[in-house]
Design a protein around this motif. Structure first.
Motif, PDB file in Angstrom:
ATOM      1  N   LYS A 199       0.841  -1.105  -0.209  1.00 33.54           N
ATOM      2  CA  LYS A 199      -0.173   0.114   0.000  1.00 33.54           C
ATOM      3  C   LYS A 199       0.847   1.254   0.042  1.00 33.54           C
ATOM      4  CE  LYS A 199      -3.874  -2.414   2.477  1.00 33.54           C
ATOM      5  NZ  LYS A 199      -4.675  -2.568   3.406  1.00 33.54           N
ATOM      6  N   THR A 200       1.809   1.189   0.840  1.00 28.61           N
ATOM      7  CA  THR A 200       2.797   2.605   0.728  1.00 28.61           C
ATOM      8  C   THR A 200       3.663   2.589  -0.580  1.00 28.61           C
ATOM      9  OG1 THR A 200       3.347   2.150   3.278  1.00 28.61           O
ATOM     10  CG2 THR A 200       4.623   3.388   1.963  1.00 28.61           C
ATOM     11  N   SER A 201       3.923   1.378  -1.213  1.00 25.06           N
ATOM     12  CA  SER A 201       4.625   1.619  -2.541  1.00 25.06           C
ATOM     13  C   SER A 201       3.533   2.014  -3.531  1.00 25.06           C
ATOM     14  CB  SER A 201       5.061  -0.015  -2.833  1.00 25.06           C
ATOM     15  OG  SER A 201       5.928  -0.183  -2.090  1.00 25.06           O
ATOM     16  N   ALA A 202       2.366   1.781  -3.552  1.00 18.78           N
ATOM     17  CA  ALA A 202       1.364   2.275  -4.292  1.00 18.78           C
ATOM     18  C   ALA A 202       1.250   3.594  -4.139  1.00 18.78           C
ATOM     19  CB  ALA A 202       0.064   1.496  -4.300  1.00 18.78           C
ATOM     20  N   LEU A 203       1.285   4.184  -2.716  1.00 21.12           N
ATOM     21  CA  LEU A 203       1.080   5.642  -2.620  1.00 21.12           C
ATOM     22  C   LEU A 203       2.355   6.425  -2.992  1.00 21.12           C
ATOM     23  CD1 LEU A 203      -0.267   8.087  -1.224  1.00 21.12           C
ATOM     24  CD2 LEU A 203       0.673   7.208   0.957  1.00 21.12           C
ATOM     25  N   THR A 204       3.428   5.835  -3.011  1.00 25.06           N
ATOM     26  CA  THR A 204       4.667   6.369  -3.312  1.00 25.06           C
ATOM     27  C   THR A 204       4.428   6.595  -4.858  1.00 25.06           C
ATOM     28  OG1 THR A 204       5.975   5.093  -1.691  1.00 25.06           O
ATOM     29  CG2 THR A 204       7.123   5.919  -3.833  1.00 25.06           C
ATOM     30  N   ASN A 227       3.783  10.165  -9.239  1.00 25.14           N
ATOM     31  CA  ASN A 227       3.470  10.535 -10.637  1.00 25.14           C
ATOM     32  C   ASN A 227       2.547  11.974 -10.547  1.00 25.14           C
ATOM     33  OD1 ASN A 227       2.537   7.229 -11.544  1.00 25.14           O
ATOM     34  ND2 ASN A 227       4.690   8.424 -11.688  1.00 25.14           N
ATOM     35  N   GLU A 228       2.000  12.327  -9.566  1.00 20.73           N
ATOM     36  CA  GLU A 228       1.273  13.620  -9.398  1.00 20.73           C
ATOM     37  C   GLU A 228       2.211  14.942  -9.573  1.00 20.73           C
ATOM     38  OE1 GLU A 228      -1.275  16.255  -6.288  1.00 20.73           O
ATOM     39  OE2 GLU A 228      -1.500  13.971  -6.010  1.00 20.73           O
ATOM     40  N   PHE A 229       3.401  14.706  -8.813  1.00 18.77           N
ATOM     41  CA  PHE A 229       4.455  15.889  -8.804  1.00 18.77           C
ATOM     42  C   PHE A 229       5.387  16.036  -9.840  1.00 18.77           C
ATOM     43  CE2 PHE A 229       1.999  16.339  -4.759  1.00 18.77           C
ATOM     44  CZ  PHE A 229       2.343  17.822  -4.426  1.00 18.77           C
ATOM     45  N   PHE A 230       5.498  14.991 -10.421  1.00 18.82           N
ATOM     46  CA  PHE A 230       6.896  14.682 -11.351  1.00 18.82           C
ATOM     47  C   PHE A 230       6.566  14.004 -12.769  1.00 18.82           C
ATOM     48  CE2 PHE A 230       8.524  14.934  -6.982  1.00 18.82           C
ATOM     49  CZ  PHE A 230       9.625  15.900  -7.063  1.00 18.82           C
ATOM     50  N   ASP A 231       7.284  14.410 -13.620  1.00 19.10           N
ATOM     51  CA  ASP A 231       7.208  13.660 -15.063  1.00 19.10           C
ATOM     52  C   ASP A 231       8.057  12.493 -14.781  1.00 19.10           C
ATOM     53  OD1 ASP A 231       6.197  14.167 -17.896  1.00 19.10           O
ATOM     54  OD2 ASP A 231       8.331  13.449 -18.006  1.00 19.10           O
ATOM     55  N   LYS A 232       7.585  11.402 -15.602  1.00 17.17           N
ATOM     56  CA  LYS A 232       8.278  10.380 -15.557  1.00 17.17           C
ATOM     57  C   LYS A 232       9.830  10.621 -16.334  1.00 17.17           C
ATOM     58  CE  LYS A 232       6.513   8.566 -20.036  1.00 17.17           C
ATOM     59  NZ  LYS A 232       5.609   7.235 -20.858  1.00 17.17           N
ATOM     60  N   SER A 233      10.002  11.470 -17.013  1.00 15.45           N
ATOM     61  CA  SER A 233      11.216  11.870 -17.508  1.00 15.45           C
ATOM     62  C   SER A 233      12.328  12.175 -16.271  1.00 15.45           C
ATOM     63  CB  SER A 233      11.273  12.847 -18.493  1.00 15.45           C
ATOM     64  OG  SER A 233      10.743  14.043 -18.013  1.00 15.45           O
ATOM     65  N   GLU A 234      11.681  12.710 -15.261  1.00 13.69           N
ATOM     66  CA  GLU A 234      12.297  13.062 -14.013  1.00 13.69           C
ATOM     67  C   GLU A 234      12.387  11.831 -12.938  1.00 13.69           C
ATOM     68  OE1 GLU A 234      10.957  17.546 -13.312  1.00 13.69           O
ATOM     69  OE2 GLU A 234       9.621  16.427 -13.248  1.00 13.69           O
ATOM     70  N   ILE A 235      11.462  11.208 -12.712  1.00 19.39           N
ATOM     71  CA  ILE A 235      11.506  10.172 -11.898  1.00 19.39           C
ATOM     72  C   ILE A 235      10.205   9.276 -12.147  1.00 19.39           C
ATOM     73  CG2 ILE A 235      10.357  11.562  -9.904  1.00 19.39           C
ATOM     74  CD1 ILE A 235      11.872   9.713  -7.842  1.00 19.39           C
ATOM     75  N   GLU A 236      10.498   8.059 -12.135  1.00 15.26           N
ATOM     76  CA  GLU A 236       9.121   7.220 -12.294  1.00 15.26           C
ATOM     77  C   GLU A 236       9.461   5.957 -11.181  1.00 15.26           C
ATOM     78  OE1 GLU A 236       6.265   6.525 -12.739  1.00 15.26           O
ATOM     79  OE2 GLU A 236       5.859   6.369 -14.769  1.00 15.26           O
ATOM     80  N   VAL A 237       8.271   5.307 -10.829  1.00 12.97           N
ATOM     81  CA  VAL A 237       7.993   4.422  -9.724  1.00 12.97           C
ATOM     82  C   VAL A 237       7.473   2.905 -10.410  1.00 12.97           C
ATOM     83  CG1 VAL A 237       7.279   3.691  -7.453  1.00 12.97           C
ATOM     84  CG2 VAL A 237       7.618   6.085  -8.210  1.00 12.97           C
ATOM     85  N   PHE A 238       8.329   1.873 -10.285  1.00 11.05           N
ATOM     86  CA  PHE A 238       7.706   0.795 -10.586  1.00 11.05           C
ATOM     87  C   PHE A 238       7.589  -0.151  -9.641  1.00 11.05           C
ATOM     88  CE2 PHE A 238      10.488   2.729 -13.798  1.00 11.05           C
ATOM     89  CZ  PHE A 238       9.747   2.672 -14.867  1.00 11.05           C
ATOM     90  N   LEU A 239       6.110  -0.788  -9.532  1.00 12.68           N
ATOM     91  CA  LEU A 239       5.796  -1.787  -8.547  1.00 12.68           C
ATOM     92  C   LEU A 239       5.811  -3.220  -9.078  1.00 12.68           C
ATOM     93  CD1 LEU A 239       2.584   0.217  -7.715  1.00 12.68           C
ATOM     94  CD2 LEU A 239       4.820   0.464  -6.775  1.00 12.68           C
ATOM     95  N   GLY A 240       6.087  -4.060  -8.265  1.00 13.23           N
ATOM     96  CA  GLY A 240       5.950  -5.585  -8.447  1.00 13.23           C
ATOM     97  C   GLY A 240       6.859  -6.295  -7.617  1.00 13.23           C
TER      98      GLY A 240
END
Length: 484
Positions: A161-166, A171-184
């Motif tokens: 749940k914390t990872s999903a929130l991360t 994703n709300e505050f940054f573009d994926k060209s700056e930072i992106e989060v991958f779950l799994g």
């Protein structure tokens, strides 16, 4: 889903690398903007972070979560904001430093200069753990952003749940060209670790760190490993047992001992154990009059880790160790859904016990007795180098002897754990407890390429030192040097 995620990871890495190569290094203003957005993100989601981590754990002390996840993270970001301009400045060095003074001075007067420029590495990959699932992300992200990098992040599946929130927050505050989060899960983590990052930061167990290092080595990806190990506490015979017990119990019950720098075993002068346990009982009773349903006493993160810790206790008991549990309200922990383990001491363990071979990561503390302080140094040095070492006492000679003759990632005197929060000091391991460090300016440098730049003088002063060696310059210089 895993295949789609892996393809997306490869796509984002390709995008970030192309942008890094085609654009100028991020300006001071852009880096500052990213840091301020990071802070704004934390402030907006602070309440949701507390609730979500609590849901992942079952019970996690929300006040301590605020201190360790929100306040500490804000401190890391603010420190980077405060020092960014200073960190970004080229560092002046002495040009031609190996030359004789007169020659060096002449070269300087003619325009020779040297400096270190701190250049962004590119894309930093980060594989982060579950025990402090926000702070252990935000702190290095702040330093990587300060250094001008782009980031790809893989948080832990153990706190889903914390990872999903991360992911939602970034994703709300940054573009994926700056930072992106991958779950799994593990499959995604393995694929993530195989990507050709410009630098890879891993926080986790020594065993998994070895696997990450092996994967990274195939592509010569530079790595920082923040691992763990068995961090010792050495108690001197002149220490204040009451104060020491209080501080050690605070550190050992913080996050229920699920901290990479938590005390993992103690070494205590013979005859002091009972008095120390009595003082520890007072400290625990004051902090936690009851434990089982106390919202301020954190649960073990899941059943697997709960059973693992209990197995370590059972193994020690079966092999002859004395087990002492602190249970102020005399509660029954056999039947529970909360995965809570009360503070537990394992007295005089032997090295064949699993609890002395594995990192505990729970509120369990073995205590070994010693006759002479030299024994403690020998024992620490006979084991893999720890991430932290703690000394409690008033003897400056013993303190210096222990600090000078043992090697650990960091150390604290008369307290535990709090060295992590020192932004102006590097944090990292050594040997089996890690490679490299971050926090503050060391984090900025860790995520930067330190490029040496020499600006040479225009006059050809060294013509006589080069073929065909005209004149007597070479021979005169050689003779002058050899006379030394």
């Amino acid at each position: 889903m895993s295949t789609e995620t892996i393809k997306e990871m490869e796509s984002v890495l390709d995008l970030q690398k192309k942008l890094h190569n085609s654009e100028d290094a991020p300006s001071y203003d852009l880096r500052m903007d990213r840091l301020k957005r990071l802070k704004e993100m934390l402030l907006k989601y602070s309440d949701e972070i507390l609730e979500t981590i609590n849901d992942d754990y079952g019970t996690r002390d929300k006040n301590n979560t605020f201190l360790s996840e929100i306040l500490s993270s804000l401190g890391s970001v603010d420190y980077s904001i405060k020092n960014l301009k200073k960190w970004m400045k080229p560092e002046k060095r002495i040009a031609n430093a190996g030359q004789p003074f007169v020659a060096r001075l002449m070269m300087k007067l003619l325009g020779a200069s040297a400096e270190i420029q701190y250049q962004p590495l590119g894309t930093i990959g980060m594989i982060k753990p579950w025990n402090f699932p926000i702070n252990l992300i935000i702190s290095p992200v702040a330093q990587a952003f300060a250094a001008g990098n782009r980031i790809m992040l893989k948080p832990s599946e153990i706190t889903p749940k914390t990872s999903a929130l991360t992911k939602k927050m970034f994703n709300e505050f940054f573009d994926k060209s700056e930072i992106e989060v991958f779950l799994g899960g593990p499959e995604i983590a393995i694929a993530f670790g195989n990507l050709k990052f410009d630098h890879l930061l891993f926080t986790g167990s020594t065993q998994n760190g070895q696997k990450v290092m092996e994967s990274a080595s195939k592509s010569l990806v530079p790595i920082t490993l923040e691992l763990g190990g068995k961090s010792p506490v050495i108690m001197d015979d002149n220490c204040d047992l009451s104060t020491s017990a209080t501080r050690i119990m605070r550190g050992k019950t913080m996050n229920a001992g699920q901290i990479c720098i938590a005390p993992d075993y103690m070494m205590m002068p013979k005859g002091k154990v009972n008095e120390f346990i009595e003082e520890s009982e007072k400290a625990i009773s004051y902090m936690f009059p009851d434990i089982k349903y106390n919202e301020n006493y954190t649960s073990i993160v899941n059943e697997k880790h709960f059973e693992r810790i209990n197995h370590l206790i059972d193994d020690a008991k079966e092999k002859g160790a004395e087990i002492r549990t602190i249970n102020p309200a005399d509660e029954d922990f056999e039947q529970q859904e909360g995965h809570k383990i009360p503070p537990t001491f394992v007295i005089n363990p032997t090295d064949d016990m699993k609890i002395m071979q594995e990192e505990i990561f729970g509120p369990v503390l073995p205590i070994k007795e010693y006759d002479n302080i030299e024994e403690t140094i020998d024992y620490v040095n006979s084991n893999p180098r720890p991430l932290a070492l703690y000394y409690f006492g008033k003897n400056k000679d013993s303190e210096e002897k222990i600090l000078n003759r043992t090697t650990s990632g960091g150390a604290a005197i008369n307290d535990v754990v709090w060295q992590y929060g020192q932004e102006d000091m590097p944090f990292g391991g050594v040997g089996n407890s890690g490679i490299g460090s971050y926090h503050g300016v060391e984090g900025f440098k860790q995520f930067s390429h330190q490029k040496s730049v020499l600006r040479q003088f225009k006059s050809d002063l060294i013509k006589g030192m080069m073929p065909p060696y005209e004149g007597k310059m070479f021979e005169n210089t050689k003779n002058q040097i050899m006379k030394k």
